[in-house]
Structure formats: C-alpha cells, structure tokens
Scaffold this active site. Structure first.
Site, mmCIF file in Angstrom:
data_model
loop_
_atom_site.group_PDB
_atom_site.id
_atom_site.type_symbol
_atom_site.label_atom_id
_atom_site.label_comp_id
_atom_site.label_asym_id
_atom_site.label_seq_id
_atom_site.Cartn_x
_atom_site.Cartn_y
_atom_site.Cartn_z
ATOM 1 N N GLY A 81 0.797 -1.215 0.000
ATOM 2 C CA GLY A 81 0.000 0.000 0.000
ATOM 3 C C GLY A 81 0.832 1.269 0.000
ATOM 4 N N GLY A 140 -9.601 8.252 -4.855
ATOM 5 C CA GLY A 140 -10.096 8.462 -3.499
ATOM 6 C C GLY A 140 -10.917 9.737 -3.433
ATOM 7 C CD GLU A 158 -7.453 5.069 -1.337
ATOM 8 O OE1 GLU A 158 -7.680 5.029 -2.559
ATOM 9 O OE2 GLU A 158 -6.525 5.733 -0.839
ATOM 10 C CG HIS A 367 21.617 11.554 -57.828
ATOM 11 N ND1 HIS A 367 20.903 12.496 -58.522
ATOM 12 C CD2 HIS A 367 22.814 11.472 -58.448
ATOM 13 C CE1 HIS A 367 21.629 12.958 -59.522
ATOM 14 N NE2 HIS A 367 22.792 12.341 -59.500
ATOM 15 C CE1 TYR A 370 28.364 5.716 -45.221
ATOM 16 C CE2 TYR A 370 30.341 4.716 -46.153
ATOM 17 C CZ TYR A 370 29.611 5.138 -45.056
ATOM 18 O OH TYR A 370 30.127 4.988 -43.797
ATOM 19 C CG ASN A 381 29.335 16.958 -59.191
ATOM 20 O OD1 ASN A 381 28.285 17.530 -58.931
ATOM 21 N ND2 ASN A 381 29.384 15.864 -59.930
ATOM 22 C CB ALA A 384 24.601 8.965 -59.219
ATOM 23 C CG ASN A 390 34.038 3.903 -44.134
ATOM 24 O OD1 ASN A 390 33.427 3.070 -44.791
ATOM 25 N ND2 ASN A 390 33.524 4.475 -43.065
ATOM 26 N NE ARG A 444 36.597 3.838 -67.489
ATOM 27 C CZ ARG A 444 36.145 5.072 -67.578
ATOM 28 N NH1 ARG A 444 35.494 5.609 -66.570
ATOM 29 N NH2 ARG A 444 36.324 5.790 -68.679
#
EC number: 2.7.7.23
Length: 460
Positions: A81, A140, A158, A367, A370, A381, A384, A390, A444
């Site tokens: 209580g 109460g 109560e 766009h 990461y 710049n 995309a 990293n 590439r």
C-alpha cells in the site's frame, strides 16, 4: 527544509509489459524522469524515490539521467500500500522540514503546482492536491463537513471502500500531498491495514490529522492534465497527445509555422529562429536547433542536430547527431549520421548517406551515394553511386577529397586515400592510391567492342 518522496514501486500490470511502469516513455523521457525533473527544480535537500518492481533498472536509469541531483532510493518489498511505501522513506526524512509526496506515474505535474502545495502546507498544515473530475472512478474521494469546497476537510475514502453516496463526490485526491515531516512520521507509525484491500493507506493520515487538530487544506492544479496518471497504454497515449499539443501550441505562439499541430512530435528540446516552417509528421528528438528561415519537409526524423539559417530539409530525411550549414539542401530520403558536418550551400540529395564526414561550402552529392569518414572540400561534385570504402574489416580509415574535385558515377574510393584539389575521377573507377591535384584518375577495365557479335537465339 524540503524532502521530496516519489512513489515509483508499482508493477503496472495493466501496461501488459515487462518494463517497469515508470520507465515507459512520454515525449521521449521516462515517466519518472519527468517527475524527477520537476522535483529537481524545487530546491529539495533530498529526492527520495520509492522503488519496487524492476528496482535495479529504475534506479540505474534515474542515476544516469540525473547524475548531479541529490537522489536517494528506498525499496518497498513487498508492496503493501501507499502508506507502507512512504514508511520505507521515514529514516531519510528530516523532522525539522516538510515532506512533499509525488507520484512517479503522474508525469505532467507542474513545478508551480508542486510549489503551491508546499506553500499551502506552510510547515504546519496537511496539504492535499485535489481536483474535481467529471468521472472520478478509481480515485479516493474527498470527504468534507458539508457540500461546499469551503467546508472543513475531514478525510479521504478510497474508491474501493466508498459507499454509493461517497462515490458520487467529484472532488478527488490526486495522490500528492505535503505535510510537516515530524507529524507525518507520527501518523505513518499509526497506520492500520484494516480495510477491504488489507493495505496501509497513506490517505488514512488525513483522519489522524483531523483528530490531532491539525488543519487539512487543499490546493488544486491549473489543469486536469497535471494530475492524470498512467496505468494503461491507452492512458499513456492520451497523455502523449496532450503533451505534444501543448508543446506544439508553445511553438506556434513563438512564431513557428507548423502545418498541423496534431501531427507533430517533440521528444526533447527544439529551439527555433524566426520564420521556421515544419511540415506534417516530423519527429524531433534530443536537442535540436533550427536557424532563421529553416524549412523542414514532411516525415522527417531529426535528433541532436543543428540546422543553420535558410537550410531546407526535404521530406523523409533522417538526421542524427549532425550539423547542417546555412542554405544547405538535404533530401528527400537522405540520411545524416553522427559526425556529419555540412557547410554552407552543400547539397545532399536523395538516397545519400553521410557519416562522420565534413563537407565544405558548395559540395554536392546529389543521389545514391555514401560518404563515411571523409573530408570533402569546397565545390566537390560527388557522382551517383559512388562510395567511400572506409572499413577494412578491423579499422576505419579516412578519405580526403580536395577542393573542386569531380568524382564520376559508380566510383569506389578505398581509404585511406587522398584526391588532390581539382582532380577528376573517371566514372566506374576503384581508386586505392592517391590522385595528385589536377590529375585524372581512372581505374577500370578497358572497354572492348566485339564486331559482328550476335545474341543467343531461343531454341525452338
């Protein structure tokens, strides 16, 4: 001297959750955290929280939230209580002062109301916080010597022990009181559990005060919302909307343009300059600061961030632990993670993620990109589909991109690597070595064209 006792031992069965009730969150903070924040501003010498169910979890959470506050904890085991709960705090109470008793599941009590309750006590009276409710079920009831509010207060019954006539009374006890500590200790020692619930009721001290000739007075809050408790998910949701509406109205009065105050959530603090616009369904968490003229599009989640004047955050953008420079454009569907620092007029477009990186004035990643652990110069710049690689599986490494660098589409920059000022990276390149200033870096396979080649034909 003032001691504050906060009741936080209950299990919260109706919450239907393994989490202690007082740790359920309202506007981003635990229920008990709201109460302790209010109590901490009252100048008490000690903030005593009575814990029970999930005691260790509750105590650890509050110590973390209030490392400098004069916290103390006592445990109520078993729970017998409200009177039994306060009995556990008796050894910590200063006889020469006043004890204020608050509820850990009544989070929106205002400091002004708590102070008014202490003032009503004045070191000599028993002061109860009461309110008139249209539906007093479960509370109460206040018993007076007559029908009017000015009549002498005789006691509290109560709800479970009240007669039909007593249940018709609309003035109820909110569970909060202030009392002279020496008298409170004496009354607590005389409590009995001779009632329907076989519990020790704190409310029984009212009749004892009357018998001792101690004046019993009532104070009332400014609004019903202050004394509404949480016992179920439905009640928690109701309080959430009440608090969010109050916060939204305060921002509107300060000049912030909210597209719809009913579709706005603040779970921390939000500082806004002039002419700030916030569209619907945005959530602000932690500490957020918005400069003059900032525009926030719909459905954004922003946590612990600073956004400078004139910046535009387009819809569905997530920002966490980041800084956005003046006039920057972010989103839609962008993500700024902790440590992201965008300079003035930086553009971060759709589906671009930035983490622990700085981008200088005018840099653009418009766009599908990461940038992690990178230092990016002015007017860069970033094409995309390009990423900074990293992480080598054990450690993070930085990428440095100088001013005026152009990174073509679908490039991988394998850190640690530095691209000198004005360098150009051919699209589709994987760059693992430094590229000097002003030079072209291409890595590439050479394109091959096979003359006369024909596609395979389907078999008949």
């Amino acid at each position: 001297m003032l001691d504050i006792v906060i009741m936080a031992a209950g299990k919260g069965t109706r919450m239907k959750s393994s989490r202690p009730k007082v740790l359920h969150t309202l506007a981003g903070r635990a229920l008990l955290q709201h109460v302790l924040a209010t109590a901490a501003g009252l100048g008490a010498q000690r903030l005593i929280t009575i814990t029970g169910h999930g005691a260790e979890q509750v105590e650890a959470a509050m110590r973390s939230a209030f490392p400098a506050a004069p916290l103390a904890f006592v445990r109520q085991e078993p729970q017998l209580g409200t009177g039994h709960a306060v009995q556990q705090a008796v050894p910590l109470l200063d006889d020469a002062g006043t004890t204020l008793i608050l509820n850990g599941d009544t989070p929106l009590i205002e400091a002004s109301t708590a102070r008014a309750l202490v003032d009503a006590c004045d070191g000599t009276r028993l002061a109860l916080l009461t309110i008139d409710l249209a539906d007093p079920t479960g509370y109460g009831r206040i018993l007076r010597d007559g029908d009017g509010r000015g009549e002498k207060l005789l006691g509290i019954v109560e709800h479970k022990d009240a007669s039909a006539e007593q249940r018709a009374v609309r003035e109820v006890y909110t569970g909060m009181m202030a009392a002279p500590t020496a008298l409170l200790k004496r009354w607590l020692a005389c409590l009995s559990n001779d009632n329907a619930q076989r519990e020790y009721y704190l409310t029984d001290v009212v009749a004892m005060a009357v018998a001792d000739g101690v004046a019993v007075v009532a104070a009332q809050p400014a609004s019903e919302t202050e004394v509404l408790g949480v016992n179920s998910p439905l009640q928690l949701a109701d309080l959430e909307r009440r608090l969010q509406r109050k916060q939204a109205e305060a921002l509107l009065e300060a000049g912030v343009r909210l597209a719809d105050p009913a579709r706005f959530d603040l779970r921390g603090t939000l500082g806004c300059g002039s002419d700030v616009e916030i569209d619907v369904n945005c959530v602000f968490e932690g500490r957020v600061e918005l400069g003059d003229g900032v525009r926030i599009g719909a459905h954004c989640v922003i946590r612990d961030a600073r956004i400078a004047a004139g910046a535009v955050i387009h819809p569905f953008t997530h920002i966490d632990g980041a800084e956005v420079g003046a006039g920057a454009l972010v989103g839609p569907f962008a993500r700024l993670r902790p440590g992201a620092e965008l300079g003035a007029e930086v553009h971060i477009g759709n589906f671009v993620e930035v983490k622990n990186s700085t981008l200088a004035r005018g840099a653009k990643a418009n766009h599908l990109a990461y940038l992690g652990d990178a230092t990016v110069g002015e007017r860069v710049n970033y094409g995309a589909g390009s990423i900074t690689a990293n992480y080598d599986g054990a450690n993070k490494h930085r990428t440095v991109i100088g001013d005026d660098v152009h990174v073509g589409s679908n490039c991988v920059l394998v850190a640690p690597v530095t691209l000198g000022a004005g360098a150009t990276i051919g699209g589709g390149s994987t760059i693992s070595k430094d590229v000097p200033a002003g030079q072209l870096g291409v890595a590439r396979a050479r394109q091959t064209v096979i003359a006369g080649w024909q596609r395979p034909q389907k078999k008949r």
